[in-house]
Design a protein around this motif. Structure first.
Motif, PDB file in Angstrom:
ATOM      1  N   ALA A 113       0.842  -1.196   0.000  1.00 42.02           N
ATOM      2  CA  ALA A 113       0.000   0.000   0.000  1.00 42.02           C
ATOM      3  C   ALA A 113       0.869   1.235   0.000  1.00 42.02           C
ATOM      4  N   ALA A 114       0.397   2.299  -0.654  1.00 43.35           N
ATOM      5  CA  ALA A 114       1.158   3.544  -0.709  1.00 43.35           C
ATOM      6  C   ALA A 114       1.229   4.155   0.682  1.00 43.35           C
ATOM      7  N   LYS A 115       2.413   4.575   1.079  1.00 45.22           N
ATOM      8  CA  LYS A 115       2.605   5.186   2.382  1.00 45.22           C
ATOM      9  C   LYS A 115       2.639   6.700   2.229  1.00 45.22           C
ATOM     10  N   PRO A 116       2.114   7.427   3.202  1.00 46.05           N
ATOM     11  CA  PRO A 116       2.143   8.892   3.109  1.00 46.05           C
ATOM     12  C   PRO A 116       3.552   9.394   2.845  1.00 46.05           C
ATOM     13  N   GLY A 117       3.684  10.252   1.849  1.00 47.10           N
ATOM     14  CA  GLY A 117       4.989  10.813   1.520  1.00 47.10           C
ATOM     15  C   GLY A 117       5.809   9.940   0.604  1.00 47.10           C
TER      16      GLY A 117
ATOM     17  N   PRO B  54     -13.744   4.088  -2.996  1.00 46.81           N
ATOM     18  CA  PRO B  54     -13.685   3.514  -1.643  1.00 46.81           C
ATOM     19  C   PRO B  54     -12.955   4.444  -0.672  1.00 46.81           C
ATOM     20  N   GLN B  55     -13.288   4.311   0.594  1.00 49.10           N
ATOM     21  CA  GLN B  55     -12.660   5.131   1.630  1.00 49.10           C
ATOM     22  C   GLN B  55     -11.333   4.493   2.023  1.00 49.10           C
ATOM     23  N   SER B  56     -10.340   4.702   1.175  1.00 50.79           N
ATOM     24  CA  SER B  56      -9.005   4.130   1.372  1.00 50.79           C
ATOM     25  C   SER B  56      -7.989   5.002   0.644  1.00 50.79           C
ATOM     26  N   GLU B  57      -6.721   4.722   0.861  1.00 46.34           N
ATOM     27  CA  GLU B  57      -5.682   5.466   0.141  1.00 46.34           C
ATOM     28  C   GLU B  57      -5.816   5.255  -1.362  1.00 46.34           C
ATOM     29  N   GLN B  58      -6.110   4.012  -1.753  1.00 48.77           N
ATOM     30  CA  GLN B  58      -6.287   3.727  -3.172  1.00 48.77           C
ATOM     31  C   GLN B  58      -7.454   4.519  -3.730  1.00 48.77           C
ATOM     32  N   GLY B  59      -8.546   4.564  -2.982  1.00 45.51           N
ATOM     33  CA  GLY B  59      -9.709   5.307  -3.434  1.00 45.51           C
ATOM     34  C   GLY B  59      -9.442   6.790  -3.557  1.00 45.51           C
TER      35      GLY B  59
ATOM     36  N   LYS C 146       0.432  10.504  -5.713  1.00 47.92           N
ATOM     37  CA  LYS C 146       1.204  10.353  -4.485  1.00 47.92           C
ATOM     38  C   LYS C 146       0.382  10.840  -3.297  1.00 47.92           C
ATOM     39  N   VAL C 147       0.294  10.010  -2.276  1.00 46.22           N
ATOM     40  CA  VAL C 147      -0.437  10.377  -1.067  1.00 46.22           C
ATOM     41  C   VAL C 147       0.480  11.209  -0.171  1.00 46.22           C
ATOM     42  N   GLN C 148       0.105  12.445   0.052  1.00 48.70           N
ATOM     43  CA  GLN C 148       0.881  13.314   0.936  1.00 48.70           C
ATOM     44  C   GLN C 148       0.462  13.118   2.401  1.00 48.70           C
ATOM     45  N   GLU C 149      -0.852  13.017   2.609  1.00 49.27           N
ATOM     46  CA  GLU C 149      -1.397  12.770   3.944  1.00 49.27           C
ATOM     47  C   GLU C 149      -2.635  11.901   3.795  1.00 49.27           C
ATOM     48  N   TYR C 150      -2.902  11.092   4.808  1.00 42.66           N
ATOM     49  CA  TYR C 150      -4.120  10.299   4.761  1.00 42.66           C
ATOM     50  C   TYR C 150      -4.662  10.077   6.159  1.00 42.66           C
ATOM     51  N   HIS C 151      -5.963  10.329   6.296  1.00 44.75           N
ATOM     52  CA  HIS C 151      -6.706  10.044   7.520  1.00 44.75           C
ATOM     53  C   HIS C 151      -8.034   9.436   7.092  1.00 44.75           C
ATOM     54  N   ALA C 152      -8.770   8.914   8.036  1.00 50.72           N
ATOM     55  CA  ALA C 152     -10.019   8.232   7.698  1.00 50.72           C
ATOM     56  C   ALA C 152     -10.997   9.143   6.964  1.00 50.72           C
ATOM     57  N   GLY C 153     -11.024  10.431   7.322  1.00 50.56           N
ATOM     58  CA  GLY C 153     -11.987  11.327   6.709  1.00 50.56           C
ATOM     59  C   GLY C 153     -11.390  12.388   5.824  1.00 50.56           C
TER      60      GLY C 153
ATOM     61  N   PHE D  21      -4.578  17.981  -4.371  1.00 50.11           N
ATOM     62  CA  PHE D  21      -5.968  18.086  -3.935  1.00 50.11           C
ATOM     63  C   PHE D  21      -6.091  17.790  -2.438  1.00 50.11           C
ATOM     64  N   ASP D  22      -6.839  18.645  -1.734  1.00 50.08           N
ATOM     65  CA  ASP D  22      -7.266  18.350  -0.373  1.00 50.08           C
ATOM     66  C   ASP D  22      -8.634  17.692  -0.493  1.00 50.08           C
ATOM     67  N   LEU D  23      -8.719  16.448  -0.066  1.00 50.65           N
ATOM     68  CA  LEU D  23      -9.943  15.674  -0.210  1.00 50.65           C
ATOM     69  C   LEU D  23     -10.622  15.458   1.145  1.00 50.65           C
ATOM     70  N   GLN D  24     -11.937  15.380   1.095  1.00 50.24           N
ATOM     71  CA  GLN D  24     -12.721  15.124   2.304  1.00 50.24           C
ATOM     72  C   GLN D  24     -13.729  14.021   1.998  1.00 50.24           C
ATOM     73  N   TRP D  25     -13.910  13.108   2.970  1.00 54.36           N
ATOM     74  CA  TRP D  25     -14.903  12.048   2.790  1.00 54.36           C
ATOM     75  C   TRP D  25     -16.274  12.642   3.055  1.00 54.36           C
ATOM     76  N   SER D  26     -17.097  12.760   2.004  1.00 57.01           N
ATOM     77  CA  SER D  26     -18.386  13.438   2.101  1.00 57.01           C
ATOM     78  C   SER D  26     -19.421  12.703   1.271  1.00 57.01           C
ATOM     79  N   ASP D  27     -20.575  12.399   1.865  1.00 65.23           N
ATOM     80  CA  ASP D  27     -21.656  11.688   1.159  1.00 65.23           C
ATOM     81  C   ASP D  27     -21.157  10.388   0.536  1.00 65.23           C
ATOM     82  N   ASN D  28     -20.364   9.638   1.326  1.00 66.63           N
ATOM     83  CA  ASN D  28     -19.855   8.328   0.897  1.00 66.63           C
ATOM     84  C   ASN D  28     -18.975   8.400  -0.348  1.00 66.63           C
ATOM     85  N   ASP D  29     -18.222   9.480  -0.473  1.00 70.22           N
ATOM     86  CA  ASP D  29     -17.300   9.603  -1.598  1.00 70.22           C
ATOM     87  C   ASP D  29     -16.238  10.634  -1.247  1.00 70.22           C
TER      88      ASP D  29
END
Length: 287
Positions: free
Chosen positions: A86-90, A115-120, A199-206, A238-246
């Protein structure tokens, strides 16, 4: 000493012990060598032709080829979903297919339901970059549809007025478009974003921050165009946010590069570019 003085070259009959041409103790008998049997002290056994070894080699090569083809045609394996891959932050992660379908639906023609994952998050960022770099952004109606599809509702509402101002009639005119973003007859307007990697710079659940390195095409292809199609290399974050199941965008920014050294391939004609753009569709990107 003369030549006749040598044993066997004198005038008389030589003795058995003196005859240096004798083959069997001076008896002048000739030994006829028959095909050697195993254990013959005078030579090794003659080896038969090695047809069996050649056959084994051919069969081995065929087996290897069949195995290689089967491996290449095999579906996604477990390595793609392993935590170690899995891709690691940074850090850059593997782009091997996982076998997981990351996009079950579409919204305004844009991939959705990640999906709510790094891949997603990476899949969402790549597909949103494609949508935001498309020709649809040059028309007000389709632009608003794209903004509503890829941004959170509050972010989209804030962006529409500034985006409308940025895509002004003067700006569109410089690109060869009319005030509504329409292309002149006989021409092809090109605007494409082609992701090279994510590239994933940061990842959290939401939430997540994902960068998309891409090359872009933009310009007018056609007779008399003063803005020919050209390429660009940029990184879109992109700064992404988990919103409305996406995953949805809350903010984004761009920087130039990294850009490789330009190749030495001659530029194609406007007609060839138009045919390529019309003949080759885009992709839905997924990790």
């Amino acid at each position: 000493m003369s030549f006749d003085d040598e044993p066997g070259h004198g005038g008389g009959d030589p003795g058995a012990a003196d005859d240096r041409f004798s083959t069997l103790g001076g008896t002048r008998q000739t030994r006829t060598r028959l095909p050697e049997a195993p254990g013959d002290a005078y030579g090794a056994t003659r080896r038969p032709p090695r047809t069996s070894r050649s056959l084994v080699m051919v069969v081995g090569v065929v087996v290897l080829l069949v195995a290689a083809i089967a491996f290449a045609n095999r579906g996604g394996d477990d390595t793609g979903t392993s935590p170690d891959n899995a891709a690691k932050p940074g850090g850059a992660g593997s782009t091997a297919a996982t076998g997981t379908k990351p996009v079950p639906g579409k919204q305004a023609g844009i991939a959705s339901g990640f999906p709510q994952s790094e891949q997603g998050a990476q899949s969402a960022a790549a597909n949103y970059a494609v949508a935001l770099g498309s020709t649809g952004m040059f028309n007000k109606d389709t632009r608003h549809q794209i903004l509503d599809a890829v941004y959170t509702a509050p972010s989209a509402a804030k962006l529409k007025a500034p985006q409308d101002a940025a895509y002004s009639a003067d700006f569109l005119k410089k690109l060869g478009l009319d005030a509504e973003g329409r292309t002149p007859p006989g021409n092809t307007f090109v605007s494409r974003t082609i992701p090279v990697g994510t590239k994933v710079q940061e990842y959290h659940a939401g939430s997540a921050k994902v960068s998309v390195w891409y090359t872009g095409l933009i310009g007018m292809s056609g007779p008399g165009s003063t803005d020919p199609v050209r390429t660009a290399w940029k990184t879109w974050t992109f700064d992404l946010q988990w919103s409305d199941n996406d995953w949805k965008i809350t903010a984004d920014s761009q920087t130039d590069g990294p850009a490789p050294v330009p190749g030495d391939i001659a530029a194609s004609s406007a007609d060839d570019i138009s045919k390529a753009v019309e003949g080759y569709g885009g992709f839905t990107y997924a990790r």
